[in-house]
Scaffold this motif. Sequence first.
Motif, short mmCIF file in Angstrom:
data_model
loop_
_atom_site.label_atom_id
_atom_site.label_comp_id
_atom_site.label_asym_id
_atom_site.label_seq_id
_atom_site.Cartn_x
_atom_site.Cartn_y
_atom_site.Cartn_z
N LEU A 20 41.92 26.13 47.72
CA LEU A 20 42.20 26.74 46.41
C LEU A 20 41.35 26.08 45.34
O LEU A 20 40.83 26.74 44.43
N TYR A 23 38.03 27.55 45.36
CA TYR A 23 38.01 28.86 44.70
C TYR A 23 37.85 28.69 43.19
O TYR A 23 37.00 29.33 42.56
N ARG A 48 43.21 33.67 37.11
CA ARG A 48 42.79 34.67 38.09
C ARG A 48 43.43 34.38 39.46
O ARG A 48 43.81 35.29 40.19
N LEU A 49 43.54 33.07 39.76
CA LEU A 49 44.08 32.68 41.08
C LEU A 49 45.59 32.91 41.13
O LEU A 49 46.12 33.39 42.13
N GLY A 50 46.30 32.59 40.05
CA GLY A 50 47.77 32.72 40.08
C GLY A 50 48.41 31.36 40.29
O GLY A 50 47.75 30.32 40.21
N ILE A 55 51.64 29.66 46.05
CA ILE A 55 50.79 30.02 47.19
C ILE A 55 50.94 28.99 48.30
O ILE A 55 51.12 29.32 49.48
N ASP A 58 54.20 29.22 50.04
CA ASP A 58 54.19 30.36 50.93
C ASP A 58 53.56 30.02 52.27
O ASP A 58 54.09 30.32 53.34
N PRO B 8 54.25 37.44 47.86
CA PRO B 8 52.96 37.39 47.17
C PRO B 8 52.80 38.72 46.44
O PRO B 8 53.09 39.78 46.99
N HIS B 34 36.90 33.60 47.77
CA HIS B 34 36.44 34.12 46.48
C HIS B 34 35.63 35.39 46.68
O HIS B 34 35.85 36.40 46.02
N TYR B 38 36.53 39.39 45.45
CA TYR B 38 35.65 40.21 44.61
C TYR B 38 35.13 41.41 45.36
O TYR B 38 34.98 42.49 44.79
N GLU B 41 37.64 44.17 45.28
CA GLU B 41 37.69 44.79 43.97
C GLU B 41 36.48 45.70 43.72
O GLU B 41 36.62 46.83 43.31
N GLN B 49 43.28 46.12 42.36
CA GLN B 49 43.22 44.80 41.73
C GLN B 49 44.02 43.81 42.58
O GLN B 49 45.24 43.89 42.63
N GLU B 51 45.51 40.21 43.23
CA GLU B 51 45.72 38.89 42.63
C GLU B 51 45.12 37.90 43.61
O GLU B 51 45.53 37.82 44.76
N HIS B 52 44.10 37.17 43.15
CA HIS B 52 43.30 36.39 44.09
C HIS B 52 44.12 35.40 44.89
O HIS B 52 43.84 35.14 46.05
N GLY B 53 45.17 34.84 44.27
CA GLY B 53 46.01 33.86 44.96
C GLY B 53 46.67 34.43 46.20
O GLY B 53 46.80 33.77 47.23
N SER B 54 47.07 35.71 46.14
CA SER B 54 47.82 36.29 47.25
C SER B 54 46.95 36.45 48.49
O SER B 54 47.43 36.69 49.59
#
Lengths: 897, 115
Positions: A20, A23, A48-50, A55, A58, B8, B34, B38, B41, B49, B51-54
């Motif tokens: 992460l 990223y 952007r990552l959240g 995470i 999870d 998520p 990463h 992208y 998207e 869209q 959510e990048h974390g998920s």
Amino acid sequence: MSIRRFFHRRWWDEERARELESYVAIETDENVARGMAPREARLAAERRLGNRTLIREDIYHMNTVAFLDNAWRDVRYAARLLRLNPAFAVVAILSLALGVGANTAIFQLLNAVRIRTLPVKTPNELVEVRLAEPVGGRTGRFMGRRPMLTYPLLEQVRDRQQAFSGLAAWNNTTFNLTTGGEARYALGLLVNGDFFTTLGVHPFAGRVFTASDDVRGCAAPGAVISYGFWQREFGGDGSALGRPLRLEGRSFPIVGVTPPEFFGVDVGRTFDVALPLCAEPLVKPNSDLDKPDVWFLGLFGRLNPGWTLERATAHLEAISPNIVRATLPPRYRAEDAQHYLQFKLAAYPAGTGVSNLRRDYESPLWLLLATTALVLIIACANLANLMLARATAREREIAVRLAIGASRGRVIRQLLAESLLLSTIGAAGGVLLAGWLSQFLVGFLTTENSRVFLDLSTDWRVFAFTAALAVATCLLFGLTPAIRATAAAPGAAMKSGSRGSTDSRERFGLRRGLVVVQVALSLVLVVGALLFVRSLRNLVILDSGFRQTGVLIANLDLHGASIARENRRAVFNDLVARVRALPGVDAAAETFIVPVSGSGWNNRIVVNGEVRKENVNFNAVGIGYFRTMGTALLAGRDFDDRDTPASGKVAIVTEQFAKKFFGGENPIGRTFQIQEGVGVERPVYNIVGLVKDAKYTNLREEFTPIALLAASQDAVPDDPYLQIVLRSGAPLTTITSEVTAALTEANPATIIQFQTMNAVVRDSLLRERLMATLSGLFGLLAGVLATIGLYGVMSYMVERRKNEIGIRMALGADRGDVVGMIMREAGALVAAGMVVGGLAAVGAGRWASTLLFGLRPGDPSTLMLAIAALAAVAGVASYVPAWRASRLEPTEALREE
Amino acid sequence: MAKRKSSPNQGEMLQGTLDLLILRTLALGPAHGHTVAYAIERQSEDVLQVEHGSLYPALHRLEDRGWIASFWGTSENNRRARYYRLTRAGRQQLTEQTNRWEAMVRAINRILKPA
């Protein structure tokens, strides 16, 4: 996959954290490239990552095996609960440790004696070669612990067999290490040249024997010593190899050391020194190698590839007729010869070795294992009761858990975790305890004359046994309370007050049932203990026909003294006279056999020209023997100076002898002959005296007919061994040193070994003492545990029924009524237990019947005694809570609600 | 094992489609998280869209099932990054899931636009 990740879940978490981070770094770079300020760029990337933590959580959960994770949490929770209640934890762990320890110790012994195979190469290929059963009796002399074959038979088998890739023959013996004074013995083995190679035993140092070491007539053979002997005598020094070892006054160079785990093939015994069989004439005064009627060898064979036990037996049977024809002892009478010629050889499984210990102790050990299992069950019943009480106290807590959504299985698992923790710690304690207990047991079985050696190391069987015990106990005391605790509907449990005025009958029913089981089982164990203790007592107080206390036995080995055969009689007489003349000695006499020592000499006799069927036991004793042993002379005379080799042969017989052969008439003046082999002179014995009966082989036997011959008439004793019994009131150490001094003064090369008659008798009752001691111990433990159980349940019942008792008292019940009420309840439980236990005890007694003496398994007085004893303790155990109940202040009891 | 219900935020995407999209993206060649985000998207012309974390729990799950494998590498702008590539089992899975998706889309379309 997941399991592997489960154990690396911390690493994986860090790995994902790094990912992460990478990223965010890349995104930040790109944001900067798009023209953002570095700080802003990083914040945008994070957005952007959240939520990073979410995470990771999870992913962490994906790696978790929910069951294991929960189990770990349950165990930690259980540990916390136990810490909060240390008294409970200590009682539980201690009683489990005792129970598991006793079971494990007995199992360790059984494993070593019965189950474990020999520590040699592929032990299951080994078979024992001996005469096919039923043998039906052999004639001749028997020596050593496995007197199965004679040397001529061994030679014949060796030359004719095709079933085995190798043969291992051995004889257990002892080798004297000293050359004068008090004897010091090494446990010896005489083995054939192929012994070690057949077993597949490789030397630890030096070499073991090969066929070339065992050549008839060998003049200077080497000795192979055991690892233990090497450590003890030489401190494990490598230079011991090649050094001479003095055995029986001769020297043998040490050629090798066997590995530490090798103890021979006799389970329960080990060896110090092994010599090849060809050395037998060098260490024995008379060689037995060429005697076809001296049975002293045990024989193992290693099956050829592809051969089975059955095929080997068939092969041995086929070659048997030629073998027995070739080895028929010429001295045998027609009857014996006919019997001998029908002998067949057969193969028997031998992967677990041979063992006298196994023969004598296998069934007692199984019985003891059953006993300890019952003790463990009683202990578990106690714990189950405690757990039930705890579960009741936690009823509301559990109800809350269930009400807010915990599944029943989940709560049961949590409660079981506590039991499992207890049983695991208990089992671990038990293993420690077992180590000491089994050592103690081996020490118990070891006597002056036979050192018991058992490999008690923990192997997988012992481990599996203990682990199974831990799980079984956990389920036994934990499962039912856990199921019960979660059975109540949450609503009902929440509604009922902190203490109900009565308790549900059902739950009490279970606790009552547990107490009944405990009382029943402990009655079985107490009855068993009393049976064994009383058997031992019967044996100890019975009239053995000889005196035990103050009698000392001196074994003299004179073969270093080089006395000519024809002078032996005179020397023997002189030595006995010297001992008798010592100031501390009241009486002394020569004897060939010491009663109940395990040695024996029997034969048939001829009365009035007729061969009688009954065997007669013999002994040859010197003048004054009966006075020394305290055996009463009933009629006639004792041996005296008139009885010389030149005078007519005389004998003294026992009452049984007179009864069996002369119909109970006075035997004095009557005669008999001994049925000797062909070519042996058969003198006529004139009976001159009648003595009281005495035990001969052991204390358990009925009195047998015994004929005592005059040792003084034996002109040329066969062996340079002399055994003297003497009676003295002086302290043991004083008298042994006086006797040693007197005897070595006469002949410095005399080797002497002392034993008290008390020790001989004690050793002969070893099995009985073991059973009495251990079953007594376990019976006591069972009684104590059951008493605690009863006390606990009655106290708990009183506690839960305070209200009811208060009401009864307020309504006019007096203290006596309350005590009576509680005692009646307890009495009903105990009585129910006694009925069940009594029946079980009578039934189970059958298993022990062969080990009892002087009473039957269902002996009513023993049963009554056990019931009375248990009832008495049970009475005390329930009187205390009853008394406490009667002291309740009604107003207080009612106000507590 | 251990299928704890997780949440998520998968935006407006249907359950399970994210896995399919990741597999599809990786079919073009190894990529790190990463890039995958992208790529999805961009190729959906910003309709989807993510959510990048998920993405990361999904990548972890796929790797756990053996459909993708990972290794550390260096990114275009010289950063350490964990790269993922499709395994043989993953490629097979991609075909199966694509077929299933297409079948489903056809079925739904028949209902929405009866000819």
